[in-house]
Structure formats: C-alpha cells, structure tokens
Design a protein around this motif. Sequence first.
Motif, PDB file in Angstrom:
ATOM      1  N   PHE A   1       0.558  -1.464   0.016  1.00 20.24           N
ATOM      2  CA  PHE A   1      -0.105   0.198  -0.576  1.00 20.24           C
ATOM      3  C   PHE A   1       1.160   1.142   0.191  1.00 20.24           C
ATOM      4  O   PHE A   1       1.215   2.612  -0.511  1.00 20.24           O
ATOM      5  CB  PHE A   1      -0.602  -0.097   1.200  1.00 20.24           C
TER       6      PHE A   1
ATOM      7  N   ARG B   1       1.189   4.203  -3.137  1.00 21.27           N
ATOM      8  CA  ARG B   1       0.724   5.575  -2.774  1.00 21.27           C
ATOM      9  C   ARG B   1       1.903   6.498  -2.578  1.00 21.27           C
ATOM     10  O   ARG B   1       1.649   7.440  -3.551  1.00 21.27           O
ATOM     11  CB  ARG B   1       0.543   5.656  -1.086  1.00 21.27           C
ATOM     12  N   LYS B   2       3.550   5.754  -3.133  1.00 17.70           N
ATOM     13  CA  LYS B   2       4.303   6.818  -2.923  1.00 17.70           C
ATOM     14  C   LYS B   2       4.187   7.051  -4.486  1.00 17.70           C
ATOM     15  O   LYS B   2       5.603   7.698  -4.786  1.00 17.70           O
ATOM     16  CB  LYS B   2       5.668   6.473  -2.446  1.00 17.70           C
TER      17      LYS B   2
ATOM     18  N   THR C   1     -11.061   2.043  -7.581  1.00 19.37           N
ATOM     19  CA  THR C   1     -10.559   3.469  -6.370  1.00 19.37           C
ATOM     20  C   THR C   1     -11.591   4.648  -6.244  1.00 19.37           C
ATOM     21  O   THR C   1     -11.177   4.535  -4.760  1.00 19.37           O
ATOM     22  CB  THR C   1      -9.110   3.928  -7.910  1.00 19.37           C
TER      23      THR C   1
ATOM     24  N   GLY D   1      -3.754   1.550  -2.417  1.00 21.55           N
ATOM     25  CA  GLY D   1      -3.004   2.725  -2.822  1.00 21.55           C
ATOM     26  C   GLY D   1      -2.555   3.303  -3.489  1.00 21.55           C
ATOM     27  O   GLY D   1      -2.142   4.895  -3.782  1.00 21.55           O
TER      28      GLY D   1
ATOM     29  N   ARG E   1      -7.546   7.635  -2.541  1.00 20.88           N
ATOM     30  CA  ARG E   1      -6.907   8.986  -1.834  1.00 20.88           C
ATOM     31  C   ARG E   1      -7.399   8.221   0.664  1.00 20.88           C
ATOM     32  O   ARG E   1      -7.654   9.030   1.382  1.00 20.88           O
ATOM     33  CB  ARG E   1      -7.403   9.992  -1.941  1.00 20.88           C
TER      34      ARG E   1
ATOM     35  N   MET F   1      -3.788   6.119   4.928  1.00 19.63           N
ATOM     36  CA  MET F   1      -2.802   5.019   5.925  1.00 19.63           C
ATOM     37  C   MET F   1      -3.540   4.532   7.186  1.00 19.63           C
ATOM     38  O   MET F   1      -3.649   2.861   6.879  1.00 19.63           O
ATOM     39  CB  MET F   1      -1.748   5.289   5.774  1.00 19.63           C
TER      40      MET F   1
END
Length: 205
Positions: A75, A79-80, A100, A130, A133, A136
């Motif tokens: 994840f 995400r990054k 998503t 991931g 939005r 986390m």
Amino acid sequence: MPPLLSIMTQEQITAFFDSYKAFGPIVAILLPLIEAFLPFLPLVAFAVANANAFGLWQGFLLTWIGASLGSILVFLLIRKFGQMRMLHFISKRPSIKKLTLWVEKRGFGPLFILLCFPFTPSAAVNVVAGLSRISMWQFSLAALSGKCVMLFIISFIGYDLSALVKNPLRSIFAVLVIAILWYVGKRVENRLNIRMSQSEDKGGS
C-alpha cells in the motif's frame, strides 16, 4: 482425503514441520510478507505450515504479522510511486479508476470484508487502496482486522495435519469449509461489484 496427505505418514508430516520450524520465526513471517509482493505464492500453505510447525496461536500470529506487514508495505509503495510513469498505466485503466473511486467513497467496510476471505485477490485490493485517497490508518486497520479473521480461519482448519491423515471426516470437513468460504467470498465480491456499478449509474444520471 487429499492425495498428498494420503501418501504421507504421520511421522513424515511431523518430520517435515520439525524441519520447517528449524528455520525459525523470521522465515515464518517473511514468507507471508513476500506473498504480498508475489501473489502467486501460496499464502494458505504458509498459514497451514506455520500453524503446524509453531502451534495454532503462535503460527497464526507469525502469519498474521507477515501478511499484514506485506499488505501495508505494498500500500505504501503504491501510494508513493503509483503515479510514476512505469506504474501510471495501472492507475489509468478505467476499471481501476472506478474501483479506486468506489474505495474512496466507501472506506473501511468493503476493504475489511474483502480481506476477510481467503480467495479474494488481496494483492489487487492493496494496489487499489494505495492508488485511492483512503488514509493509511483506514487501510492498515482494514488489513490488520480482515487478515486476522481470514488467517485464523485458515490456521484453525489446517492445524494438526496429522489428524487429517488419521481422520478422513476431518479432511472432508476442512474441504467443505474452504469451499463455503470461497463461495461466500465470491458472492460478497459480486454483490460489492454490483453496488459499485449501481452507484456509478446513479452518479452519472
């Protein structure tokens, strides 16, 4: 009785898990963790092996730690780096974009339900989460709780494989429970997909 178990003696099964246990708990955590990155690896087999080698509770805990850490790492990496050119094609696929957006709207609930079942493509769930939005902390809670339910069920069913050799009825029961979990998981997944489509139709109208 499963063919593999029918040709193995109780002594052979015990010796196998003793040799597996000799690798230590680090390997028991690493294998489920790696499965999150390589989903073709058999998470169910790792959970069963850990439960038989380390005992039900410790084996379950080791599998849960590894699988949960793996999901959270995937994840965070998506995400990054999910918007980088090499991965951009994934986020631009229409089906991924729809899923998503749906995850962003629904949050914790659907993720938890999907991750509760052993035959849900959890790698896809990790990637979609991931790219969304969703926070986390929401994803981590869903992964920790969903995998806790799923892995305990697998560990409980697969614990003490020698008993499956000695008791064919237990083998039949284990296969039946797994089949039910697969069926229910697919029904839940299909219902969630239908609801997602209905939400999109209402939004577009």
